[in-house]
Design an enzyme around this catalytic site. Structure first.
Site, mmCIF file in Angstrom:
data_model
loop_
_atom_site.group_PDB
_atom_site.id
_atom_site.type_symbol
_atom_site.label_atom_id
_atom_site.label_comp_id
_atom_site.label_asym_id
_atom_site.label_seq_id
_atom_site.Cartn_x
_atom_site.Cartn_y
_atom_site.Cartn_z
ATOM 1 N N ASP A 173 -3.959 -17.083 3.108
ATOM 2 C CA ASP A 173 -4.765 -17.240 4.320
ATOM 3 C C ASP A 173 -5.945 -18.157 4.038
ATOM 4 O OD1 ASP A 173 -7.303 -15.462 3.608
ATOM 5 O OD2 ASP A 173 -5.528 -14.396 2.921
ATOM 6 N N ASP A 190 -9.057 -17.151 4.655
ATOM 7 C CA ASP A 190 -10.181 -16.229 4.740
ATOM 8 C C ASP A 190 -10.698 -16.234 6.178
ATOM 9 O OD1 ASP A 190 -11.598 -14.346 3.018
ATOM 10 O OD2 ASP A 190 -13.373 -15.529 3.481
#
Length: 287
Positions: A206, A208
């Protein structure tokens, strides 16, 4: 050499492990996250621990990091590779790519971060916390497994188990962090105290929370599922590489002699109980 493998989120077993046998390896610091599974991959002796336990039952702050590292050392490992999920602070590391950081920033709290203390004062050098050579081998194996790789940069270790707020994520990005995870510290510090090489294969799941969309568990798990086969292929390739050409000793970071100038307490003042506990960890000093 013998390689210790810490399987992180999504990597709970190594099907390529030949001649696998299981050990319930107790240590002076307690029990590791799971049994130690030993065997060979690509001709290299390995010992595998599922960092979060089977079924992912241990949160990052609940892991007995000292027992995990001590168990790998007791089984004869001289190097440790951490396979871990992480978030990315840079566009060059999108989900599905692999980061091999060279530096670490520790913002964890409340974790046991040293094997020493209780009458034994030791200050291990952490200026270069990662074995650059082991990291380079990881990067080569990741490329061979079909992953985009970025070598270098800084891994930010946070306590968790929550993901970062957007403000925390933007601050970390502004400070120049590359990826964020929850487990590389105190693993790296403990490996240095145990005089073992350490490096991280950080699989990006991801961005974040610094981009418009905040990170979610569902999104992380979806990417992680796609990373499983690639992480296993990475480990297999790494083992073949190390079997053909073990890590050079002496090393650039001096991990194999990390305690040579680190022990401050005079030998005559070593507590008997502490020295006995440390015997398996550093036999050349405490036997």
């Amino acid at each position: 050499m013998k390689l210790g493998i810490l399987g992180g989120s999504g990597l709970y077993a190594m099907p390529a492990l030949a001649g696998a046998h299981r050990h319930a390896q107790e240590t002076p610091w307690g029990w590791p996250s799971d049994v130690v599974v030993e065997g060979e991959i690509g001709g290299l002796p390995v010992a595998f621990i599922a960092r979060h336990g089977q079924g992912h039952v241990l949160a990052p702050g609940e892991i007995n990091y000292r027992a995990n590292i001590a168990a790998l050392k007791a089984r004869g490992c001289t190097a440790v590779v951490s396979v871990a999920a992480c978030g990315s602070f840079v566009d060059e590391l999108p989900p599905g790519s692999v980061a091999v950081p060279h530096q670490l920033v520790d913002r964890t709290v409340g974790r046991a971060k040293s094997f020493f203390g209780e009458g034994m004062v030791v200050h291990a050098s952490m200026g270069h916390p990662v074995s650059v050579e082991l990291g380079a081998r990881i990067a080569d194996a990741a490329r061979d497994a079909g992953a985009a790789v970025e070598v270098g940069g800084t891994y930010l270790a946070i306590e968790g188990p929550q993901f970062a707020t957007r403000a925390e994520s933007l601050l970390a990005k502004a400070q120049g962090m590359t990826v964020v995870g929850m487990t590389a510290m105190p693993e790296a510090a403990l490996c240095r105290e145990a005089e073992m090489a350490y490096a991280v294969a950080a699989f990006v799941t991801d961005f974040d929370s610094w981009k418009d969309e905040a990170v979610t568990t569902a999104a992380v798990l979806e990417v992680m599922a796609g990373n499983v086969a690639r992480s296993q292929a990475l480990v297999e390739g790494l083992c073949r590489s190390l079997a053909a050409r073990p890590l050079a000793v002496p090393s650039a970071e001096g991990w194999e002699v990390a305690l040579d100038s680190a022990i401050v307490t005079a030998r005559g003042h070593w507590p008997v109980a502490a020295a006995a506990r440390l015997r398996a960890l550093a036999p050349r000093f405490f036997d």
